[in-house]
Design a protein around this motif. Structure first.
Motif: not given
Lengths: 410, 410
Positions: B262, B324-329
């Motif tokens: 991420l 974690v939801a806001e992080l780039e995959l």
């Protein structure tokens, strides 16, 4: 390039909408140029290709529903025409959509939708849990019920892009891989477009027109491309072009959608038709690919794939079809849909003479490609607004007089 | 190539283990050649770089725990040495690991682990919910408690790969980008390796040695590379080499691990130390990257990224750290860990004369790199098995006499 005669029309934007318009107009005898840095690699590429006017119906959007139904009815013939013209398959596939409920709350919402669909005269069938699983054995045992829209269908949006590119080429459409910086305006009339000169592409966040991504090709060198009419079909970037006041441009905005491309075995299909829940849709291709979509996010021109969105999409898909777990996560994609204030497209003459708009298709770009292409090409050739798109005049949000059918463009 | 003198040692496999051994042996004056198609792009690349002997402790693995603790103690100096030798950072970072419980069941399991850690004499601290969130404000409010292992640390495994490659080059290690097809054996003694000729890489599923991926480079042309000793450090591919009977090779197997990379903002860190639950670990880098891992799957040589694994990892990480939801995959990665029958590595002389094995590091490859490199290099130089690795003789599974410390290799 400067020695070429001016085309009858320049289409700004080489997504399925722009390509479709260019193709139909060229078939009607017009000289057409499409300008796009990366044709077909915007929202068209990120779509799922679900042609689902019935399951996509929303309350209060009846004029749009009529357009969507007309578009869906046009699709089988349009697909055959594109395939004939290009020699390439577009993956058109009937089969219907099965909308399913995970729980009692979902099922109540589905029942409301079903009743609304019936009032709209749509062909839908209410199914019990067992009937759903008979149609799609891969569904989770917990599925409570569903609605079958047997008339829904799908097309492979990426195959459609490739086929339209070839169809355009064969019809004599000229493709300019460049970025349009500005509309050329003389005496209140749009007379062409000014191409951006080379160099780094400015950030999309500044609202400037950036149809597609990728490096700026060298042939775009600040020159002007004159045209009898300019068709603005650049999706969510259609509203940020220089040369006209912002109010003269369509009030389009980017609506971010994240999708997943999964991949399984063609001989072990996950499901045999579109399957959707309230939060997700699952579109199976015949080659084993499966598209899972899509988020709806107001994030400006941001195109980041986020962990939260991927988690939500996967969870929602797994709840409907547990075998999703075994599929390969092949690709994560972000598309920026061209949103409009009323979720309906903006189609027809707009602002000054010489300008036609075809954008704002929001979630229905692929579905609406045939009717948009036909209607805008007809407008370009005849100078008259076809009946079918009259309710979707771009001027409807500005408080001005709506464009009446029959108004001449140029 | 054929005109070069035979190296003292050929190391098969250019992951961190192989590179570490080659570097240390070259520093000790040996002529060393590493053979790998794609150095450092196997399990070393897919790792998270968590150096966590304390939180990774498992019941019944006390000899391994001792080795892991020795390795952890060696890490700060080793990191400094690699950085000094290469001029490149390896991202070594102390900071500890916080293991947390989502619910009462998790907390009971953590308590058992804590008691075991205490019995092992490890430095751990039991924390309440509030204390956990004081250390890591990003933790979910539902976290019930935790264990802080302040001595755990991390290294950037990919930076380590790059630094070891440069360190090897500077130390005079020769790098042959090729695939080893077969061990050369003469009169019961391993005398070198036979490189694969060009052409398509055979499927990994056939068990053949394939260190790394990618196309076979042209210089690998069926030639033999003679060597005084061959070090088999090809991870999970170490057991499938031709030229020797399978029983003479280490009983290593691939254990599939899927990880996510991420990416967030460096100035808004998700957490400031390793955070782990019972099902997932989260390793933050100083540059904003975050590694989330890892599945443990017995799937042979399959390297498919699956929707189910990504969904599980994301869900587990989101339960611990909602942001974690806001992080780039940014990336999904698969590594094939070299699993061994007792989860401990196989280190030392094996089978015929002229063969040394260094594989089976399972989940501890990065952690065990310094001690493995030091010990195997010492073995190569002195011909004697160092005390520290004596319990991990490769022959321990075959019922044969364990290799005693001091046995000569060649």
């Amino acid at each position: 390039m400067t020695h070429q005669p001016s085309p009858d029309a320049v289409v700004v934007g080489g997504g399925v909408i722009g390509l479709g318009i260019a193709w139909r107009a060229a078939l009607a005898g017009m000289a057409v140029t499409v300008v796009d840095e990366a044709p077909g690699r915007g929202a068209s590429w990120a779509a799922a290709g679900m042609l689902a006017p019935v399951t996509e119906v929303h309350y209060g959007e009846r004029p749009l529903l009529s357009l969507n139904l007309a578009a869906a009815a046009r699709w089988p013939a349009f697909a055959a025409e594109v395939e004939e013209a290009s020699g390439l398959p577009v993956g058109y596939r009937p089969g219907g959509t099965l909308a399913v409920a995970r729980d009692a709350d979902d099922n109540a919402a589905l029942e409301d939708l079903y009743q609304f669909q019936l009032r709209c005269g749509l062909e839908v069938e209410r199914l019990r849990s067992r009937e759903c699983r008979q149609l799609e054995p891969g569904l989770a045992p917990s599925i409570r019920g569903g609605i079958l829209a047997a008339g829904d269908h799908q097309v492979d949006n990426r195959a459609l892009v490739e086929a339209l590119l070839v169809a355009c080429q064969r019809a004599g459409v000229r493709m300019v891989r460049a970025r349009v910086a500005e509309l050329a305006v003389e005496a209140g009339r749009v007379t062409g477009v000014l191409l951006a000169s080379g160099g780094p592409v400015p950030s999309r966040a500044d609202g400037e027109l950036l149809a597609g991504g990728g490096p700026v090709p060298s042939r775009a060198d600040g020159e002007t491309l004159a045209a009898g009419v300019v068709v603005l079909a650049a999706g969510c970037w259609s509203g940020g072009l220089r040369g006209l006041a912002a109010e003269a441009l369509p009030p389009v905005r980017p609506v971010k959608g994240q999708l997943l491309y999964l991949r399984g075995r063609a001989d072990q299909p996950l499901c045999s038709r579109n399957v959707r829940g309230l939060e997700v849709y699952v579109v199976p291709r015949t080659d084993g690919r499966v598209v899972v979509g899509a988020t709806i996010e107001e994030q400006g021109f941001d195109t980041t794939v986020t962990a939260g969105a991927v988690a939500d999409l996967l969870r929602a898909a797994l709840e409907l079809l547990p075998d999703v777990a075994e599929l390969e996560l092949a690709e994560t994609v972000v598309g920026l849909r061209p949103g409009s204030p009323d979720n309906a497209p903006m189609l027809g003459p707009a602002g000054p003479d010489g300008l036609v708009v075809a954008t704002g298709h929001y979630r229905n770009g692929i579905l609406l490609t045939p009717v948009t292409a036909d209607a805008i090409a007809e407008l370009l050739v005849t100078g008259r607004v076809p009946e079918m798109i009259a309710p979707f005049a771009p001027g409807r949000f500005t408080g001005g007089v709506p464009t009446a059918p029959g108004r001449r463009v140029s």
